[in-house]
Structure formats: C-alpha cells, structure tokens
Write a protein that holds these residues in place. Structure first.
Motif, PDB file in Angstrom:
ATOM      1  N   THR A 166      -1.732   2.039 -21.683  1.00  0.00           N
ATOM      2  CA  THR A 166      -2.404   1.828 -20.321  1.00  0.00           C
ATOM      3  C   THR A 166      -1.526   2.482 -19.178  1.00  0.00           C
ATOM      4  O   THR A 166      -0.298   2.230 -19.200  1.00  0.00           O
ATOM      5  N   HIS A 167      -2.238   3.325 -18.214  1.00  0.00           N
ATOM      6  CA  HIS A 167      -1.740   3.792 -17.009  1.00  0.00           C
ATOM      7  C   HIS A 167      -2.241   3.094 -15.985  1.00  0.00           C
ATOM      8  O   HIS A 167      -3.344   2.755 -15.953  1.00  0.00           O
ATOM      9  N   ASN A 168      -1.306   2.719 -15.119  1.00  0.00           N
ATOM     10  CA  ASN A 168      -1.556   2.087 -13.972  1.00  0.00           C
ATOM     11  C   ASN A 168      -2.048   2.811 -12.915  1.00  0.00           C
ATOM     12  O   ASN A 168      -1.569   3.668 -12.330  1.00  0.00           O
ATOM     13  N   VAL A 169      -3.526   2.468 -12.066  1.00  0.00           N
ATOM     14  CA  VAL A 169      -3.538   3.321 -10.919  1.00  0.00           C
ATOM     15  C   VAL A 169      -4.070   2.256  -9.739  1.00  0.00           C
ATOM     16  O   VAL A 169      -4.366   1.240  -9.697  1.00  0.00           O
ATOM     17  N   ALA A 170      -4.137   2.892  -8.645  1.00  0.00           N
ATOM     18  CA  ALA A 170      -4.421   2.231  -7.409  1.00  0.00           C
ATOM     19  C   ALA A 170      -5.300   3.140  -6.717  1.00  0.00           C
ATOM     20  O   ALA A 170      -5.489   4.335  -6.841  1.00  0.00           O
ATOM     21  N   ALA A 183      -5.877   1.023 -16.073  1.00  0.00           N
ATOM     22  CA  ALA A 183      -5.922  -0.261 -15.365  1.00  0.00           C
ATOM     23  C   ALA A 183      -5.708  -0.163 -13.805  1.00  0.00           C
ATOM     24  O   ALA A 183      -4.951   0.419 -13.398  1.00  0.00           O
ATOM     25  N   ILE A 184      -6.502  -1.044 -13.143  1.00  0.00           N
ATOM     26  CA  ILE A 184      -6.393  -0.884 -11.847  1.00  0.00           C
ATOM     27  C   ILE A 184      -5.452  -2.218 -11.221  1.00  0.00           C
ATOM     28  O   ILE A 184      -5.792  -3.131 -11.424  1.00  0.00           O
ATOM     29  N   THR A 185      -4.421  -1.551 -10.539  1.00  0.00           N
ATOM     30  CA  THR A 185      -3.341  -2.699 -10.148  1.00  0.00           C
ATOM     31  C   THR A 185      -3.395  -2.851  -8.667  1.00  0.00           C
ATOM     32  O   THR A 185      -2.803  -3.605  -8.089  1.00  0.00           O
ATOM     33  N   GLY A 186      -3.997  -1.893  -8.027  1.00  0.00           N
ATOM     34  CA  GLY A 186      -3.949  -2.094  -6.488  1.00  0.00           C
ATOM     35  C   GLY A 186      -5.370  -1.589  -5.969  1.00  0.00           C
ATOM     36  O   GLY A 186      -5.695  -0.469  -6.389  1.00  0.00           O
ATOM     37  N   LEU A 187      -5.868  -2.200  -4.755  1.00  0.00           N
ATOM     38  CA  LEU A 187      -7.057  -1.703  -4.082  1.00  0.00           C
ATOM     39  C   LEU A 187      -6.658  -1.986  -2.724  1.00  0.00           C
ATOM     40  O   LEU A 187      -6.562  -3.178  -2.114  1.00  0.00           O
ATOM     41  N   SER A 188      -7.007  -0.892  -1.883  1.00  0.00           N
ATOM     42  CA  SER A 188      -6.799  -1.113  -0.396  1.00  0.00           C
ATOM     43  C   SER A 188      -8.163  -0.937   0.466  1.00  0.00           C
ATOM     44  O   SER A 188      -8.932  -0.064   0.003  1.00  0.00           O
ATOM     45  N   GLY A 189      -8.059  -1.541   1.412  1.00  0.00           N
ATOM     46  CA  GLY A 189      -9.391  -1.554   2.165  1.00  0.00           C
ATOM     47  C   GLY A 189      -8.815  -1.987   3.649  1.00  0.00           C
ATOM     48  O   GLY A 189      -9.179  -3.388   3.698  1.00  0.00           O
ATOM     49  N   ASN A 190      -8.380  -1.210   4.602  1.00  0.00           N
ATOM     50  CA  ASN A 190      -7.821  -1.927   5.785  1.00  0.00           C
ATOM     51  C   ASN A 190      -8.668  -3.037   6.397  1.00  0.00           C
ATOM     52  O   ASN A 190      -8.297  -3.898   6.883  1.00  0.00           O
ATOM     53  N   SER A 191     -10.181  -2.573   6.611  1.00  0.00           N
ATOM     54  CA  SER A 191     -10.943  -3.373   7.562  1.00  0.00           C
ATOM     55  C   SER A 191     -11.305  -4.651   6.732  1.00  0.00           C
ATOM     56  O   SER A 191     -11.772  -5.412   7.261  1.00  0.00           O
ATOM     57  N   LYS A 192     -11.298  -4.695   5.297  1.00  0.00           N
ATOM     58  CA  LYS A 192     -11.569  -5.804   4.707  1.00  0.00           C
ATOM     59  C   LYS A 192     -10.437  -6.212   3.863  1.00  0.00           C
ATOM     60  O   LYS A 192     -10.695  -7.005   2.628  1.00  0.00           O
ATOM     61  N   ASP A 205       0.660  -3.465   2.544  1.00  0.00           N
ATOM     62  CA  ASP A 205       0.777  -4.385   1.714  1.00  0.00           C
ATOM     63  C   ASP A 205       0.763  -3.979   0.124  1.00  0.00           C
ATOM     64  O   ASP A 205       1.074  -5.151  -0.564  1.00  0.00           O
ATOM     65  N   MET A 206       0.235  -2.828  -0.189  1.00  0.00           N
ATOM     66  CA  MET A 206       0.127  -2.608  -1.403  1.00  0.00           C
ATOM     67  C   MET A 206       1.343  -2.357  -2.204  1.00  0.00           C
ATOM     68  O   MET A 206       2.404  -1.498  -1.653  1.00  0.00           O
ATOM     69  N   ASP A 207       1.626  -2.980  -3.423  1.00  0.00           N
ATOM     70  CA  ASP A 207       2.809  -2.742  -4.362  1.00  0.00           C
ATOM     71  C   ASP A 207       2.414  -1.605  -4.999  1.00  0.00           C
ATOM     72  O   ASP A 207       1.646  -1.782  -5.979  1.00  0.00           O
ATOM     73  N   LEU A 208       3.259  -0.560  -4.932  1.00  0.00           N
ATOM     74  CA  LEU A 208       2.981   0.542  -5.674  1.00  0.00           C
ATOM     75  C   LEU A 208       3.812   1.020  -6.875  1.00  0.00           C
ATOM     76  O   LEU A 208       3.826   1.811  -7.636  1.00  0.00           O
ATOM     77  N   SER A 209       4.937  -0.055  -6.907  1.00  0.00           N
ATOM     78  CA  SER A 209       5.734   0.024  -8.202  1.00  0.00           C
ATOM     79  C   SER A 209       4.907  -0.233  -9.346  1.00  0.00           C
ATOM     80  O   SER A 209       3.978  -1.129  -9.502  1.00  0.00           O
ATOM     81  N   GLY A 210       5.214   0.692 -10.481  1.00  0.00           N
ATOM     82  CA  GLY A 210       4.537   0.524 -11.611  1.00  0.00           C
ATOM     83  C   GLY A 210       3.225   1.289 -11.631  1.00  0.00           C
ATOM     84  O   GLY A 210       2.704   1.529 -12.699  1.00  0.00           O
ATOM     85  N   VAL A 211       2.761   1.755 -10.364  1.00  0.00           N
ATOM     86  CA  VAL A 211       1.656   2.622 -10.350  1.00  0.00           C
ATOM     87  C   VAL A 211       1.904   3.984 -10.767  1.00  0.00           C
ATOM     88  O   VAL A 211       2.930   4.631 -10.533  1.00  0.00           O
ATOM     89  N   ASP A 212       1.160   4.662 -11.681  1.00  0.00           N
ATOM     90  CA  ASP A 212       1.155   6.221 -12.156  1.00  0.00           C
ATOM     91  C   ASP A 212       0.507   6.987 -11.436  1.00  0.00           C
ATOM     92  O   ASP A 212       0.977   8.223 -11.243  1.00  0.00           O
TER      93      ASP A 212
END
Lengths: 342, 342, 342, 342
Positions: free
Chosen positions: B2-6, B29-38, B63-70
């Motif tokens: 599995t590859h991690n994506v944000a 696998a989704i490991t991070g989601l950003s949305g500044n206004s939300k 604030d997103m942790d990008l370690s481990g994200v491919d």
C-alpha cells in the motif's frame, strides 16, 4: 473462483445497473444477457455507457444457454417474472428483482396485483430479500425476492422500531420522495423530461401503492398484529434516489438509540448523529442507506428520515448483496463504491 | 503493498472525487487531507456522502504530517498551488490538479493567468498530465500537472488528427458543452440552481477561455507551427460532463480511421463506430472518453465529437491514472468502474 | 371586436402554448379545440394547468363546427397538416405550425421530408411565417406557414448579415442548443427524464436536420446564390429554449451594427450591447429573441449568438403574432409578457 | 388612470417577479426601483430578461424619489424591512413581502426571529396579506404584510377545514416540497446547482421553520384555541413551486365539500374534483393555487394536497393582488396569465 451469472431482462434500468456493478466484481462473470425486444443487439447499442465491457450479445430467454450458469438475476417486469422463473431449471439459484415473489400470501398478492399468482408454490419458497433482516435464510435460499425500493427504504427506518415497540404502531405516516428511474424505462407521458423536470406531484395517494403490501406483510409479522401505515409517495425531478420522511409517535432519543444499536455492525446502513438527516444526493449510485432522527416540536413525536438509491440499494445492489450470500462470497464484494457526488 | 497518499484541498469537488476513487483502490491509503477553511472538521461533515469511510480529519496544510507519504494530490485553487508545491519536500511525488503547471512557457502563463509565475523552475520540471500522450515522462516525473478538463476533451479529439495532418490546421472550431461542477464549489450567482437550471449560455466567448493556452501550447508543439483554434464553451444545466463538438476540414473516413488507430490499445478512450457520436450521459462518473466522427453534408468537412466526465477523466480520474504510473502500479487500477446511468 | 379562433391539434405542446397565450389576449376567443386521440375530453384533463379557463371540449377535426371561426391555428404533426388544411373551407384564414408549408419548392420538400407533397398548390400559396421579414405578405395571406424553431433562431442571427453581405457566405457554422419541448410530447426513450436529465448530446449531426431545408431556401433567396451552412443541434436537459452559437467570418463591429440597424424598430428582437450574449433563461416563456455579437480572437471572425423560446417565439408566439397581422390587430397584442425568471 | 408604484429591493427574485407581473398590468407604472448593492445599475444588467422594458435605473432607498408614488412594494430581506418601512412617509401605501409584519404578537416575533421587533406599533397596524381571508381589511389597509409562501400553501388547504371543525385539530401533519427560489438569490453552498440538482432533502425538520409562527397564529385564531401542526419542508431540485401534502383526520368527502364551498367564488383557488390532486408543474409562473383531496385507506383519514408558485401566488402575485385591492383596482388585474407548461 469465478461464478457465472446471467441477467434476464438486461435492457431495463435494473438490468443495466446489475451490469454496472458486476463489471468490477472480482468473482462474477456475466455469461448471458436476455432482452426479448432487443434480442440480437449488442449491449453497447442498448446501453452505450457499457461500451467498454466485453459482454455477451442480448438473446431471447429461450435462446439463452444456462449450462454453466450458477445464478440468474431476473430483472423482468412483474407478472412476466413468475412464468419465466417457473420454467427455469430447478437447480439454478435465482435472485428476482420483480414484484412477483415479495408477498408470501397468495390472497395478498391477488389484492395488490389484481390477479391470482401463477406460481404459488414458488411464492412459498421465495425468501424476502431485505438482506439485513433475512440474511441467514438468503444464504441457503434458491429463490430470493428483491424488495420494492420504497418498501426497503421504509423498512430500514421502521423495522427496528416496530420490533422493539418504541413507537406507536397505529400512528405511522410515511411521506416519500422518489426519483424517476424507479418507474423504469417505460414510455409514459408523465415520465418525459418536459413533463417531470420543474415538476413534482404525489402519486398513488391514499394508500394504493403496491409497496404497501410489503409494509403490511412485514410490519405485521414483526409486530405480531396487524399494522397499517399511511404512505404517500411523490415523484420528484431527479433520476436516482428515495427519501422517506416518517412521522412517528415515540421518544426521539430512544428511537435514535434503537436504530443505532440495530445497525451498529451493518456495512451499508449508516445511522447519522442525532438531529442530522440524509439527502438523496449523498447515497447516489451507491449501496448505502442513510437514516436520521429528529425530535419534533410536538412532544413525544419524531421524524425518522431514510434515504437510499432505488437502483442500487433499492434493487440491483440489494440483488448483488443477496447473490454474494447465496454464492458463499463476502457480502460486500463489489458493493463498496462510494456515492457519486456531485 | 500500500502506498500512502495525501490530498491537499480536499474540501472541493476534485478533492472529494479523489477520495471517492481512492476509496476502492486496492493499493492506496489516504493518510492526510487538508482543507484550510474547514480544518478540524471530519470529512463526513464536509461531504456526507463519504460518511462510511474511515478518513483522517481535515487539517491545514501546515499541520499535515507528510512523513510516510509517497504522493500528494494537490487539488488547490490555481495560484495557491504554485506557492504550496514550492514549499513541499523535494522528494515527494506530486500530482497537481490546478492550472498552475499546465503551461510550460512563463510568458504564456502570464498572458493567460494575468501575473508572473511564482515558481518558474517547477514550471519547467512539470510534465503535462494528458496520460495517453505523456505516459513515459509521467512514469518518471516528480511533478505532474493535471490538464484543464475542457483542454483534455478537445485534445483527445484533435491530437491524432493534428499529428498526422489529416485536417486543416487553420480551420478548427470547438464548440463545447460543460456541466457546472467544472466551475468548482465557488459561491457565484450564475452557479445557483435557480439561475442555471432551465438555462444555458455561452461563456468566455471569442477566445478568452484559459484552456486555450493549453490548446495553443500542445497543438502548436505537435504541428511544429502555430495553431490557433476557435473555442466557445457553453454552460449547461447538468452537474458532470463535457461534450466537445468540433468542426474540422478533412475527410471523415480518414479522420475516423486515424482516431481508431491512435486509440486502439487505450483502455479509457473509446472511438465509436463511424457515424455514431457520444453523450455526456454515457461517460458519467467514469474515467472513459468517447469519441465519434460524422461526415458533414458540406463535402470535405466533418464533425468530431468527444465526451468525458470533467471530474473523473477530466481531473481526478486523470490524476489517479497518473499517480498509478508514478507509483509503478497498473495504470487502470481503481479506475475501471462503469459509467453511472441513468 | 372579438375574433373567433379554433386550434387543431390542441393536445400537443404548441397547442397548449397557443391556449396559454390566447387566454389573456383581449381580442381573441377560442371556439374550437381538436385533438383526435383525446376527443371528448375536457382540456383541463389533458392539460391541468389550463383548468381555470372556460374552454370548449376537445373534438375530432370532423366534428368541429367552423362556422363563425375567423382563423384556424393548425398545430398538427407534419404530413397530417397538409391533408387537413386542404380540406378546410377556402375562406378560412390559417396559421399552420407544422413543417408542411415551410418549403416552397416541391422538390426540396420531398428531399427533406421523404415523400411528395400532397397539396403543392397550397405550398405555393403559403407565406413563410418569419414575421419580421414577411410582414406585408402575412398581412394579406390566407395561409401562413410557421417556421421551424431552430430555423427561426438561426435566421434572426443571420438574415441581415447575409442580406448586406457583411459575412462570408461559405463559412457559416451554426451550433445550437435545443431544449426538449421542441421534440413535442412524443413517447420516445431519449425524451424520458431519466435519459435526458444530466445528459446532453448532438443530434442530426452532419447536416441532416430538416430545418436545413429552410436555411437553404431562405439564405439562398436572400443572397441570390446557393448558400449552404453547417448546422449541428444539441439536445440539452431543459424544457424550453434555443441558443444558437454561430461562427462567422466578418468584422464583429460591422456585424453588430448591421444587426442593431436591422432590428432597431422591432418589438421582439433585442440586440444586446456589443460583447454581451444571451441565455435561454432570459427569454423563457416570452416572445422575445435576444442576439449578441462577440469578436473572436482569430482576426476577422465573430460569434453571433441568438436565443429564443422554441414554444413561444419559435412557434406558438410567432403564430399568434402572424394571426394578429392577418386579423388586422396590433402585431404585439397578447404577446408582451415578460420572460419568466428564474 | 395609472398608479405609480416603486419597488424597494428590486434586485432579488421577488422584486424581479413584481416587475414581470407589473410589466403587463394596465393600471400600474413603475417609477422607482431600489437595490442598495446594485445602485446605479440598469435593471437589464441585473436581470437581462427584463431588457425589453423601459425601467428606472436602480437607486439606493435614500436616493429614491417617492413623490408621486402611490404604493411601495417592499421586497427587502426580513429585519431590514422593519427599519425601512418605519422611515417611509406615513401616507404611502405599503405592501411588504418580507417576514417582518406577518406575526402580530411581539413575543411570537421574537421567538421565531430571535430578536425584538423594531417597529411594534407598525406590527399592530399591519394586515396579514392572505387575500382571500383578509380581503376587506386589506382594501383599507395602509400596510399589508405578505405571507410566507409555505404558510400560504398550508393555509389554503387548511383554513376552511379548521374554521368548520371538520378535521381533528390535534392531528395535522404537513409535509411540503419547496422549490429553490423560495430561498432567494443568496449565495449558499446548498443552493448551488451542483449541490441541489439530482438531490432532495428535508430542512428545518422537527418544527423549527419560521412559517410555523404563521400557522400557529392563524390556525389558533380561527379555532379559538391553540393549534400546533407538524411541518416538514423538503428542498427539491426545481426552481418554482410548492406542494404541501397534509395528512388529516376527518371525512374526505366532507373535507372536499368544505373546500369546494369555501373557494367556489375565488378567482385564483381551484379545488380539483374529488380524488384528483395537483402538481407544481400545473401552477408554475401563475397566481393560481390548486387543491386536491383524497381519502386514505385508513378509515377516517384524508390527504389534502395544495400547490402554488412560491414567487407568484406565494409572494409577488399575492402582493400585486393586495395592491390592486388597496388601490381600488379589480383584484385580478394583471394576474390572470395562465401557468407556463411545460
């Protein structure tokens, strides 16, 4: 291991929806497609959105080779279905999407559908296909009867409440919004874009909709006494989706807890947090059903609102969920796609 | 494996579409989601149709942790994207869905977008993400620039014709119908239901649409000379889908053959039989593009018509197709779902 | 003074639209309504939106009493119309809304409609009903032939340009969006809500639409030489309205001036300020036609965009405008209602 | 004799609808239009569908010249309205379309609108604008308060039934479908085409909709005791129209007779034959209200269904009907246009 399946009545919307779902199912292969009025045509000519798939050509039912077929989906019009299924080899597993085997009682069938049933012995054998409540029987059934799409929506909202007695059984009013694909691909004036778009109206008002036969049968069986609900469906200018808004007498918090408990482990039934309620936009083209509960300003009353996609969870998705069980496959296989939004 | 994506910018339509597609992708696998206004909200509160998924909560990009994200999908508004991407760790693979890296020439960027580019060195590095034509470069790219959805539609119809010289390069007129989700979730009066439903109008008339920058860049590169097409988009009352009707000067049969040859092995591009043409209804919510060719009554002219879903093949599906290539996965993984009809 | 009118074919959309318009017309009274398949029914049962009106019951054409009738609107299907009109009393004024008398040349009729005309002598007599260009002849005509709705739209945009020679006659490309009521109340699969909503596609691609017969006839007559335009109509998910986007070769400012001059005194034709262009949403349910001109980025080319409501200005409104002239009434009587928005 | 009227808040949907209706009204002339955020603009730039009319330019309220004006329509947002109206010359007749003067009781106003009323003395003076039931008071009123559009629909169905006591006052459940223009031209995410089209959901569930304040006030006054109904509105993907389906306890035939008697002489209220029920498609863009009654299968219960156009009979048409009365004009003047179908 791949199971071979055939679809009878593949030229209608539920047939096409079955093909859409099976297209990415890892364990099923479509080896036969029937469509009497379009026999001889390629499926891509009937449904160009399926053009990328390598599918068998449409045949008549008579010309279909059922050897090697493990399970048949029968997506034929009601009344047609009973005759066709009667004539199928008795070793075939069958998931019927028509209305023909939903009612167990021949008298009830005749009352709601206007003529005697042609295969009462099969009627007796058929298992009612509301997966979450008939799971064990479906697993071993030979013939499973798909539920009405409106009937499924109302039952997901109400069965646990009737079973536990947390609502007044004599004060249940179901108002329902139905998208137009539930009426099938029939050529009727009121289904034309020009007549429906920018329009909305009730239909089968006053308790004449046939899905009431299912409500009566199922709710009465659960309650152990006659239950008669009010049910007013409305046609809205949308293609997919059902939303049932149900006024009940009972404590909203208890109702919410009862539903949450009942569906805690169900993969496809989502009970929303107390006070939230669903939209047909949020379950579209998926096998999920969303249910919400809101207390009414009138003390001791609540609104229970349930929504699902009539073509997926309300018919073809349900059919596939049942087929998975009947074939010993994981129940959710091929059905976990997320709703399409916007 | 599995590859991690944000996903950066997950609160817009293309972000939600990425989540929908990845939800059933077997290798991501989704490991991070950003949305500044939300930031801080659960994805289910922003997009209730994703309620059944176990997703990370929305955060700010900081604030997103990008370690481990491919790999990162960047679904931010244009202009924002270039600054954000510039600041990302240089070892991250990036698929950008904004307009920021589509044009290779800083002068062209400034002309079409009205200000100088903030990261011209990345602009040079970025690979144009029209998968079928940049496949090899995409495989090894670090930064891939998603194409404009209208630009993709027009290019699928025209690139092979320009490359082979079977049409007159100075007589190309693209009329295009665009559904409204292409405009994003912006709160604008003309995107309201009351303003758009039962309505239709052209926009960016006269050659002012920014996707013309892509047409100019790509068609001129293929032709080895300046090519300037006419392009008139229209907004229609539908949510998903683009249909481009292109009037060209050339022999219809030759054009059809050229397109058929060019796409013979492509999994997502379907050239219809000669004389047939597509509908946005037949590619909805899928990664497929349908192309048709019809001879015009005026000798030596033809209509080439192409259709795709702006949110899928036109942006998020394309992005996933490219991500598959960049991660060494099968190109079609997670993308073979059939269109949703009706 | 009140004039008595009858409507033949009152059970279709153009018939109902005529009733809607005449309902508030100060000088007309409806004394007969025919609808063969619905003879004997009250109009309110066929069209419940007309329930408040005191209307005659539907009859067959044979049973209709035409004594005392001053003018007949004939809203029958094409081919039917020519036989019916031939049999009507020769002193009756007739406005025909079908396609039967639009083409003056019997050979052209046979080419576009596939069989010889049944009343070629009437074909010769009929005046083409594009009011603004045939006003004087219509005033004294006995039989006026309503134009095709798409044909009207294209002609409003192009006639003054062809007449003055400000555009290249060999480089005219009409792309058109058509709402679904133009196809009538016919029960066809592609007109169902489930098939059209969220859909859009071209039709009659390549120059096969019958309204091309009108373009050919009219444009050639104006130019004094053969003119052959390209014409690609698209069906969009809306109920009323046509938008024609026309690519022409010519100077945009000159084109705009020419159109502004041509329509300066016309009550129903609005030429928008240079650079603005219309929407079908802004002419809905009215007798107005909006026209806009935008210069193209390609030097010496322009887009001319025209929009009208196919049921009103494109057929029934035009018919009433012509009837006003034929009866010696003010041309705009009963037709000045503003468009319905939103 | 022509009366001069001005419209405050002419840049919203109800303002535009007023202009549409007055455009063909024989006795009214528009001499002022305000729209604070769009002051200085031509009305044709705000609402291009009104382009053919010779209208005053939009001004601020402060800059509007009210000398010579006989009556003002106030189509401002609620809360704004009360301050503006308080400051108007006391000799001006006013029809207010906002929610500000619908509730007579300051405490009820504060309960439903969340803050004290700013002009309680005017609140006392204002006449509730449901024409058919307040006709005599409206004729002599200086200030008439337009009703809520949902509130009007429910009241047309229920007032005669409550007044005559033919239904159980403690068992009234209103389910209602509302088209989106009722929400105005506000820029909100849930009003976007992409969010609403193909969607439907309930809102203000559980008895929180402000129009309940009107139901409570009016129904209790008629009954001479507290009446509290259930009310669940739903947003549907349409632009105009309301359909209220009301479950009541009472004899269907008696209910139908009561409604037929009550509205026998009303020009705009149509009671359908027993067993028939309305559609929003059949009253669109008109001032008519259709009401139907159907007996339920549950003995002693009935469904009463009412439908009207929220922008016409539900607000601007009602306002004009009231203005006619206040100015001594025929009540129906300018309002008899037939519904637009399809």
């Amino acid at each position: 291991m791949t199971h071979n399946v055939a679809i009878l009545g593949a030229s209608g919307y539920t047939g096409a929806e079955l093909v859409r779902l099976i297209a990415t199912h890892p364990s099923l292969a479509i080896t036969g497609l029937s469509g009497n009025s379009k026999a001889g045509m390629a499926m891509a000519d009937v449904f160009p959105h399926l053009r990328h798939l390598d599918l068998p050509r449409l045949t008549t039912i008579e010309d279909m080779d059922l050897s090697g077929v493990d399970l048949v989906f029968c997506a034929l019009p009601h009344a047609t279905s009973q005759a066709v299924i009667k004539a199928l080899p008795s070793n075939l597993k069958i998931v019927d999407l028509s209305a023909d085997f939903r009612l167990r009682d021949p008298a009830a069938y005749e009352k709601w559908y206007g003529k005697p049933h042609a295969a009462p012995e099969l009627q007796k054998e058929a298992v009612y296909g509301l997966t979450e409540f008939y799971r064990d029987q479906i697993r071993t059934a030979r013939l499973v009867a798909g539920t009405g799409c409106n009937a499924a929506t109302g039952q997901y909202a109400l069965r646990p409440l009737i079973a536990t007695g947390v609502i007044d059984l004599d004060d249940i009013n179901i108002n329902l919004l139905a998208a137009v694909s539930g009426a099938g691909r029939a050529l009727k004036e009121n289904l034309l874009h020009a007549e429906l778009s920018e329009g909305a109206h009730a239909y089968a008002v006053g308790g004449t909709h046939r899905h009431l036969g299912e409500f009566d049968q199922e709710f009465s069986a659960i309650a152990g006494r006659d239950v008669r609900v009010q049910f007013t469906p409305h046609l809205i200018p949308a293609n997919r989706g059902i939303l049932a808004t149900i006024s009940v007498k009972g404590d909203a918090a208890t109702i919410h807890q009862t539903l949450s408990d009942a569906y805690a482990k169900e993969p496809f039934i989502e009970v929303l947090p107390m006070g939230q309620h669903p939209s047909i936009k949020h379950i579209r083209a998926s096998n999920f059903c969303h249910i919400g509960v809101v207390a009414d300003r009138i003390a001791g009353r609540a609104q229970v609102i349930a929504s699902l996609d009539n073509l997926t969870k309300g018919s073809s998705g349900q059919a596939l969920q049942n087929a998975n069980l009947m074939l010993g496959l994981p129940e959710t296989e091929g059905l976990m796609m997320a709703p399409v939004f916007p």
